[in-house]
Design a protein around this motif. Structure first.
Motif, PDB file in Angstrom:
ATOM      1  N   ILE A   3      22.592  29.743  -3.973  1.00 45.41           N
ATOM      2  CA  ILE A   3      23.789  29.732  -3.130  1.00 45.41           C
ATOM      3  C   ILE A   3      24.752  28.632  -3.561  1.00 45.41           C
ATOM      4  O   ILE A   3      24.342  27.492  -3.799  1.00 45.41           O
ATOM      5  CB  ILE A   3      23.437  29.491  -1.639  1.00 45.41           C
ATOM      6  CG1 ILE A   3      22.419  30.490  -1.137  1.00 45.41           C
ATOM      7  CG2 ILE A   3      24.697  29.486  -0.774  1.00 45.41           C
ATOM      8  CD1 ILE A   3      22.954  31.854  -0.845  1.00 45.41           C
ATOM      9  N   SER A   4      26.041  28.981  -3.628  1.00 40.45           N
ATOM     10  CA  SER A   4      27.097  28.015  -3.928  1.00 40.45           C
ATOM     11  C   SER A   4      28.222  28.155  -2.914  1.00 40.45           C
ATOM     12  O   SER A   4      28.344  29.181  -2.239  1.00 40.45           O
ATOM     13  CB  SER A   4      27.657  28.245  -5.340  1.00 40.45           C
ATOM     14  OG  SER A   4      26.684  27.970  -6.322  1.00 40.45           O
ATOM     15  N   LEU A   5      29.049  27.127  -2.849  1.00 38.63           N
ATOM     16  CA  LEU A   5      30.214  27.103  -1.974  1.00 38.63           C
ATOM     17  C   LEU A   5      31.408  26.691  -2.811  1.00 38.63           C
ATOM     18  O   LEU A   5      31.302  25.807  -3.665  1.00 38.63           O
ATOM     19  CB  LEU A   5      30.006  26.087  -0.842  1.00 38.63           C
ATOM     20  CG  LEU A   5      31.132  25.941   0.178  1.00 38.63           C
ATOM     21  CD1 LEU A   5      31.119  27.124   1.142  1.00 38.63           C
ATOM     22  CD2 LEU A   5      30.987  24.631   0.953  1.00 38.63           C
ATOM     23  N   SER A   6      32.551  27.342  -2.557  1.00 38.51           N
ATOM     24  CA  SER A   6      33.746  27.005  -3.322  1.00 38.51           C
ATOM     25  C   SER A   6      34.993  27.236  -2.484  1.00 38.51           C
ATOM     26  O   SER A   6      34.973  28.011  -1.524  1.00 38.51           O
ATOM     27  CB  SER A   6      33.811  27.857  -4.596  1.00 38.51           C
ATOM     28  OG  SER A   6      34.941  27.495  -5.367  1.00 38.51           O
ATOM     29  N   ARG A   7      36.060  26.572  -2.882  1.00 41.41           N
ATOM     30  CA  ARG A   7      37.392  26.798  -2.308  1.00 41.41           C
ATOM     31  C   ARG A   7      38.320  27.365  -3.380  1.00 41.41           C
ATOM     32  O   ARG A   7      39.515  27.453  -3.177  1.00 41.41           O
ATOM     33  CB  ARG A   7      37.947  25.484  -1.778  1.00 41.41           C
ATOM     34  CG  ARG A   7      37.129  24.932  -0.622  1.00 41.41           C
ATOM     35  CD  ARG A   7      37.667  23.653  -0.112  1.00 41.41           C
ATOM     36  NE  ARG A   7      38.996  23.894   0.461  1.00 41.41           N
ATOM     37  CZ  ARG A   7      39.739  22.960   1.008  1.00 41.41           C
ATOM     38  NH1 ARG A   7      39.308  21.735   1.069  1.00 41.41           N
ATOM     39  NH2 ARG A   7      40.914  23.257   1.498  1.00 41.41           N
ATOM     40  N   GLU A   8      37.765  27.736  -4.506  1.00 41.32           N
ATOM     41  CA  GLU A   8      38.548  28.213  -5.647  1.00 41.32           C
ATOM     42  C   GLU A   8      39.208  29.562  -5.339  1.00 41.32           C
ATOM     43  O   GLU A   8      38.521  30.540  -5.004  1.00 41.32           O
ATOM     44  CB  GLU A   8      37.618  28.325  -6.863  1.00 41.32           C
ATOM     45  CG  GLU A   8      38.347  28.594  -8.151  1.00 41.32           C
ATOM     46  CD  GLU A   8      37.415  28.552  -9.350  1.00 41.32           C
ATOM     47  OE1 GLU A   8      37.639  29.361 -10.258  1.00 41.32           O
ATOM     48  OE2 GLU A   8      36.477  27.729  -9.368  1.00 41.32           O
ATOM     49  N   THR A   9      40.517  29.639  -5.468  1.00 39.32           N
ATOM     50  CA  THR A   9      41.245  30.876  -5.151  1.00 39.32           C
ATOM     51  C   THR A   9      40.931  32.007  -6.131  1.00 39.32           C
ATOM     52  O   THR A   9      41.083  33.171  -5.782  1.00 39.32           O
ATOM     53  CB  THR A   9      42.768  30.634  -5.114  1.00 39.32           C
ATOM     54  OG1 THR A   9      43.173  30.064  -6.364  1.00 39.32           O
ATOM     55  CG2 THR A   9      43.147  29.702  -3.986  1.00 39.32           C
ATOM     56  N   LYS A  10      40.460  31.658  -7.319  1.00 39.74           N
ATOM     57  CA  LYS A  10      40.105  32.702  -8.288  1.00 39.74           C
ATOM     58  C   LYS A  10      39.009  33.620  -7.737  1.00 39.74           C
ATOM     59  O   LYS A  10      38.982  34.814  -8.040  1.00 39.74           O
ATOM     60  CB  LYS A  10      39.666  32.087  -9.613  1.00 39.74           C
ATOM     61  CG  LYS A  10      39.348  33.153 -10.664  1.00 39.74           C
ATOM     62  CD  LYS A  10      38.995  32.557 -11.980  1.00 39.74           C
ATOM     63  CE  LYS A  10      38.718  33.565 -13.063  1.00 39.74           C
ATOM     64  NZ  LYS A  10      38.164  34.836 -12.693  1.00 39.74           N
ATOM     65  N   ILE A  11      38.124  33.093  -6.915  1.00 41.51           N
ATOM     66  CA  ILE A  11      37.065  33.929  -6.333  1.00 41.51           C
ATOM     67  C   ILE A  11      37.685  34.996  -5.443  1.00 41.51           C
ATOM     68  O   ILE A  11      37.299  36.165  -5.496  1.00 41.51           O
ATOM     69  CB  ILE A  11      36.046  33.085  -5.527  1.00 41.51           C
ATOM     70  CG1 ILE A  11      35.397  32.045  -6.434  1.00 41.51           C
ATOM     71  CG2 ILE A  11      34.981  33.985  -4.906  1.00 41.51           C
ATOM     72  CD1 ILE A  11      34.508  31.056  -5.693  1.00 41.51           C
ATOM     73  N   LEU A  12      38.659  34.612  -4.638  1.00 39.31           N
ATOM     74  CA  LEU A  12      39.343  35.582  -3.777  1.00 39.31           C
ATOM     75  C   LEU A  12      40.063  36.636  -4.629  1.00 39.31           C
ATOM     76  O   LEU A  12      40.014  37.831  -4.312  1.00 39.31           O
ATOM     77  CB  LEU A  12      40.331  34.861  -2.857  1.00 39.31           C
ATOM     78  CG  LEU A  12      40.864  35.653  -1.681  1.00 39.31           C
ATOM     79  CD1 LEU A  12      39.746  36.154  -0.787  1.00 39.31           C
ATOM     80  CD2 LEU A  12      41.844  34.806  -0.879  1.00 39.31           C
TER      81      LEU A  12
END
Length: 191
Positions: free
Chosen positions: A107-116
């Protein structure tokens, strides 16, 4: 003579915090928090079972001028009361993002807009939660809440995070370990 000490919890990172019926803060009633970071400096986690009645991922994608993928999208979750305007994606780590916090091997957490953007184009993570806000604790604050029986800590389970219905996660997370969380306070005793 060897003195025996209670084990010290190094970190709760990657664990569940399950609110007990004794939780004094109504914002966390029947909540399952996935702890993303925990150290002597404090803790940060996200609620995984609190869908927003006000936002949908379709709307988020539209507002970002991104296409809506053909497959069904999960609900937007309220990750906690801190920084509700901040978006996070909690996802299974078989998808790789450049900027991420690795919480566990899976499991990872990100705020990176590329994921969206990748989600909008059907090439994002297969299993994920889109969250607004987070839960945060200052140094020693979470430990004090644990001593007051507001939270039960248990090992996290990816299946609970991604596959169980939101309204069942609180009960199911505890039942995995044989605990009926709805009667948890009735069984606590003090010596």
């Amino acid at each position: 003579m060897v003195s025996e000490k209670a084990p010290v919890i190094d970190t709760l990172t990657g664990s569940f915090l399950i609110s007990t019926p004794q939780m004094p803060d109504p914002r966390f009633e029947e909540q399952v928090i996935y702890v993303c970071a925990h150290s002597h400096e404090g803790a940060m986690g996200v609620a995984i079972n609190k869908p927003s009645p006000f936002f949908s991922l379709d709307e988020v994608l539209r507002n970002a001028n991104l296409p809506i993928p053909k497959k069904a999208l999960p609900p937007v979750h309220i990750g906690g009361p801190v920084e509700l305007e901040s978006a996070f994606i909690l996802y299974q780590s078989d998808y790789q993002a450049e900027h991420r916090l690795e919480i566990s091997p899976t499991i990872s957490l990100s705020r990176e807009t590329k994921i969206l953007e990748d989600i909008a184009h059907d090439r994002g993570p297969e299993r994920y939660l889109f969250l607004l806000g987070y839960a945060g604790w200052g140094p020693g604050q979470l430990e004090a809440e644990l001593l007051a029986d507001g939270w039960l800590t248990l090992p996290a389970d990816d299946h609970i995070i991604f596959d169980v219905a939101d309204d069942e996660k609180w009960r199911m997370a505890a039942m995995l370990y044989g605990i009926d969380i709805s009667t948890f306070g009735d069984m606590i005793g003090y010596a």
